[in-house]
Write a protein that holds these residues in place. Structure first.
Motif, PDB file in Angstrom:
ATOM      1  N   LYS A   1      -9.685 -10.948 -14.261  1.00 33.02           N
ATOM      2  CA  LYS A   1      -9.321  -9.547 -14.518  1.00 33.02           C
ATOM      3  C   LYS A   1      -8.234  -9.107 -13.528  1.00 33.02           C
ATOM      4  N   LEU A   2      -7.218  -8.449 -14.035  1.00 36.03           N
ATOM      5  CA  LEU A   2      -6.147  -7.963 -13.163  1.00 36.03           C
ATOM      6  C   LEU A   2      -6.405  -6.495 -12.822  1.00 36.03           C
ATOM      7  N   ASP A   3      -6.559  -6.294 -11.528  1.00 35.73           N
ATOM      8  CA  ASP A   3      -6.996  -5.030 -10.935  1.00 35.73           C
ATOM      9  C   ASP A   3      -5.760  -4.424 -10.256  1.00 35.73           C
ATOM     10  N   VAL A   4      -5.121  -3.500 -10.962  1.00 34.58           N
ATOM     11  CA  VAL A   4      -3.812  -3.002 -10.515  1.00 34.58           C
ATOM     12  C   VAL A   4      -3.974  -1.663  -9.795  1.00 34.58           C
ATOM     13  N   HIS A   5      -3.491  -1.616  -8.570  1.00 33.41           N
ATOM     14  CA  HIS A   5      -3.614  -0.439  -7.705  1.00 33.41           C
ATOM     15  C   HIS A   5      -2.227   0.174  -7.544  1.00 33.41           C
TER      16      HIS A   5
ATOM     17  N   PHE B   1      -3.654  -6.250  -7.397  1.00 34.28           N
ATOM     18  CA  PHE B   1      -2.193  -6.245  -7.523  1.00 34.28           C
ATOM     19  C   PHE B   1      -1.686  -4.878  -7.037  1.00 34.28           C
ATOM     20  N   ASP B   2      -1.088  -4.857  -5.858  1.00 30.42           N
ATOM     21  CA  ASP B   2      -0.684  -3.602  -5.207  1.00 30.42           C
ATOM     22  C   ASP B   2       0.746  -3.224  -5.557  1.00 30.42           C
ATOM     23  N   VAL B   3       0.903  -2.130  -6.278  1.00 30.05           N
ATOM     24  CA  VAL B   3       2.243  -1.675  -6.644  1.00 30.05           C
ATOM     25  C   VAL B   3       2.640  -0.510  -5.730  1.00 30.05           C
ATOM     26  N   MET B   4       3.745  -0.673  -4.998  1.00 23.86           N
ATOM     27  CA  MET B   4       4.197   0.347  -4.036  1.00 23.86           C
ATOM     28  C   MET B   4       5.634   0.724  -4.354  1.00 23.86           C
ATOM     29  N   ASP B   5       5.911   2.028  -4.290  1.00 22.16           N
ATOM     30  CA  ASP B   5       7.219   2.509  -4.742  1.00 22.16           C
ATOM     31  C   ASP B   5       8.162   2.956  -3.630  1.00 22.16           C
TER      32      ASP B   5
END
Ligand code: DX5
Ligand code: ZN
Length: 219
Positions: free
Chosen positions: A62-66, A34-38
């Motif tokens: 499993k949620l793999d948050v980047h 899960f790619d979080v970009m700001d």
């Protein structure tokens, strides 16, 4: 170490997200990336808490948050509340990386550190014992579907040697430009977790592609 595949939903069809997550849930992929970009740390904006909560409700993977965001410390507890299992921060975005890793653990998640292609391995040398996973970016972060930077192999091998020489269980994750052609060589060079966005979601049969990534042979 068993191989792990973490499909990146950045490349999913958001008009049919529940179907895409159901497909991943039935697949052999162990994690979902899960790619979080700001729009500040990287030149793109993706998604955040409401979507993570939705995805959490749709899968037991499993949620793999980047996190590709500045000042990630501000949001650690909220990502935990939204259901992240692994939380990875970019080393370049953390002034007090050791403190950040402690905060992720305190919030009940596994802690990852990501390194951009230009960031040397010495950036994590002093915190390796406190890191559950090192993510090597093999494209410049910000977009899916970019081309793998070929000379990343040497960096993977040097990180593998560093982890093994200290007898640590730290996982190596590789993110960016993974294909069916390079997956086998990447596992052979020491990667434990492959992230794959475009390769999985642009294929006719994503579940089959995930299986092929998991079982890819060295060419
Ligand atoms: C890029 C993201 C990646 C991306 C990978 O900034 O961190 O996770 O989704 O996409 P592919 O596999 O298409 O290179
Ligand atoms: Zn990513």
């Amino acid at each position: 170490m068993p191989r792990i595949v973490s499909p990146s939903i950045l490349s999913a069809d958001f008009g049919h997200l529940a179907d895409e997550i159901a497909l991943l849930d039935r697949s052999e992929a162990q994690w979902i990336h899960f790619d979080v970009m700001d729009g500040v740390f990287v030149p793109n904006i993706s998604f955040g808490f409401p979507l993570l909560r939705q995805v959490r409700a749709l899968t037991r993977k499993k949620l793999d948050v980047h996190l590709m965001i500045v000042d990630p410390d501000r949001y650690i507890d909220r990502f935990a509340e939204c259901g992240a299992d692994v939380l990875t921060v970019q080393a370049e975005a953390c002034v007090h990386l050791h403190r950040t890793l402690q905060a992720i653990h305190r919030a009940g998640m596994r802690a990852g550190v990501a390194l951009n292609p230009h960031t040397p391995l010495c950036a994590i040398e002093e915190v390796l014992e406190d890191t559950d996973m090192v993510l090597l970016m093999t494209v410049n972060p910000g977009y899916g579907g970019q081309q793998f930077i070929e000379h990343s192999y040497s960096k993977i091998e040097r990180l593998r040697a560093m982890i093994d020489s200290r007898n640590l269980p730290t996982l190596i994750q590789m993110d960016g430009g993974v294909t069916l052609e390079n997956a086998g060589a990447l596992y052979a060079s020491g990667v434990d977790v492959l992230v794959a966005g475009n390769t999985v979601f642009s294929s006719a049969d994503p579940a089959c592609t995930i299986r092929r990534l998991l079982t890819a042979e060295r060419p």
